[in-house]
Design an enzyme around this catalytic site. Structure first.
Site, mmCIF file in Angstrom:
data_model
loop_
_atom_site.group_PDB
_atom_site.id
_atom_site.type_symbol
_atom_site.label_atom_id
_atom_site.label_comp_id
_atom_site.label_asym_id
_atom_site.label_seq_id
_atom_site.Cartn_x
_atom_site.Cartn_y
_atom_site.Cartn_z
ATOM 1 N N HIS A 125 33.243 45.043 32.943
ATOM 2 C CA HIS A 125 34.775 45.671 33.643
ATOM 3 C C HIS A 125 35.896 46.094 33.359
ATOM 4 O O HIS A 125 35.798 46.375 31.901
ATOM 5 C CB HIS A 125 35.440 43.946 33.905
ATOM 6 N N GLU A 185 32.054 39.990 41.682
ATOM 7 C CA GLU A 185 31.159 40.814 42.363
ATOM 8 C C GLU A 185 29.973 40.123 42.862
ATOM 9 O O GLU A 185 29.340 39.812 43.533
ATOM 10 C CB GLU A 185 31.270 42.628 41.998
#
Ligand code: ACO
Length: 368
Positions: free
Chosen positions: A255, A310
């Site tokens: 991320h 996700e």
């Protein structure tokens, strides 16, 4: 480079450390692994407040619909209003992927309409996404039921039947978990368009286009493909090692902002574990996650890489019997209320967003 062409003072191709907007809507604390949604930690809201209540929280001060009941009623009416657009465009969407079909339908929404544009856009995404899922399964779309919540009505329309309350609750929790997340790529794209005063629908289309990419909202479908390819818990380490050897990125990890675990991953892991049919996959997912984190730690020392939202999104949406090729469209059904809030905030308080580029091309010469 000649001094005649002076570069801008700061160059940051990924805008990593640039603050491009001030917002009251949400904050991502990447060091602490914390997501604040307008004054509440995510854990306080997910599973406790409905999607409509959190949308109202985000829209408060920017729009008339700011409480749960008003938001629910407005979204219900707007879903019904959006259905005709879905019917008209479904034949053209047939040749497209679900997220491309959603892009087509959203692009048909007006920027100015009798229904407030943020309500129409937020209501339209699940209506369009559900119609596309139904068409993909060979069935005609179901019309919206204005009395239901966004989550329950979306799931009912997508699956073609009334859904268990636990499934509607799980999707509602998922949609709250992804509703807003600072200046992520899709929200930034929406705000750039909003800053030109192009309007709500245009801005939301821009958000969707950015969300589509595998580095952003396109990851959860490929996460399931990865689980299928790995097959068993014992095979995880070797499979993932080979993928990294080939230079591939492991979907569901890493991320830009989080240096620690994405707090949304734990919320969604718990949701996945609570759903019947999700538990076998949860064990496989845990094995894949542990092996991936070990490998990433050993091989990618430039940056700490952790599990992102996700990864467990994939398990939740699979257990809700939604097709993996439509996962990005389902993500959009959650994120759209956040985009809408950012668009209204940008329109009220923001400035035209217009950074500079650094010219690295040839110096001016005479044209022949
Ligand atoms: N698998 C393997 N390596 C990775 C991964 C990953 N998932 N993520 C980053 N890396 C590597 C990069 O290749 C780079 O390696 P290098 O130093 O050897 O060149 C290093 O880690 C640093 O990565 P950055 O490029 O600085 O990471 P960035 O912040 O630009 O990217 C992103 C963040 C796009 C999410 C990235 O981690 C990624 O591609 N993840 C996989 C896709 C994914 O899960 N997307 C969903 C994100 S969540 C969301 O948007 C809702």
């Amino acid at each position: 480079m000649s001094s005649a062409i002076s570069p801008p003072a700061i160059s940051s191709p990924g805008l990593d450390d640039v603050v491009a907007a001030e917002t009251v809507l949400s904050h991502v604390d990447g060091e602490a692994g914390r997501l604040i949604i307008r004054g509440y930690d995510l854990d306080e809201l997910a599973g406790r407040w409905s999607y409509e209540a959190v949308a109202g929280l985000l829209w408060s001060g920017f729009a008339a619909e700011d409480n749960e009941a008003a938001v629910k009623a407005g979204l219900g009416r707007a879903r019904v209003a959006a259905f005709d657009t879905a019917l008209a465009l479904l034949p053209q969407a047939r040749a497209l992927s679900p997220v491309e079909g959603l892009r087509l339908m959203l692009a048909a929404l007006p920027d100015a309409s009798p229904v407030p544009a943020h309500v129409l856009a937020t209501a339209a995404v699940p209506v369009f996404a559900a119609a596309i899922v139904r068409q993909g399964r060979g069935f005609a779309p179901l019309p919206p039921d204005a009395t239901l919540s966004q989550a329950e009505d979306f799931l009912r329309m997508a699956r073609g039947e009334a859904v268990p309350a636990a499934h509607a609750r799980a999707l509602d929790t998922y949609m709250v978990t992804v509703i807003d997340h600072g200046l992520n790529a899709s929200t930034f794209a929406a705000r750039v368009v909003a800053a030109t005063r192009a309007g709500m629908a245009s801005s939301v289309v821009a958000g969707l286009c950015a969300l589509k990419g595998p580095l952003h909202g396109g990851a959860p479908g490929p996460v399931l493909d990865m689980f299928d390819a790995i097959g068993t818990e014992a095979a995880a380490g070797a499979w993932l090692g080979d993928a990294l050897d080939r230079g591939e990125r492991l979907m569901g990890f890493g991320h830009r902002v989080y240096k620690v675990r994405d707090p949304r991953a734990d919320v969604l892991k718990a949701v996945a574990a609570s759903l019947k049919g999700g538990s076998n996959r949860v064990r496989l997912a845990e094995a894949v996650e542990a092996a991936a984190l070990d490998l990433l730690k050993a091989r990618k020392q430039t940056k700490p890489l952790q599990t992102n939202v996700e990864f467990y999104t994939a398990l939740v949406l699979e257990a809700l019997e939604l097709p993996r090729e439509a996962f990005t469209a389902v993500f959009a059904a959650g994120r759209v209320a956040g985009w809408a809030a950012h668009v209204m905030e940008q329109e009220q308080t923001g400035r035209l967003i217009r950074p500079q580029s650094r010219y690295v091309g040839p110096l001016p010469r005479r044209a022949a």
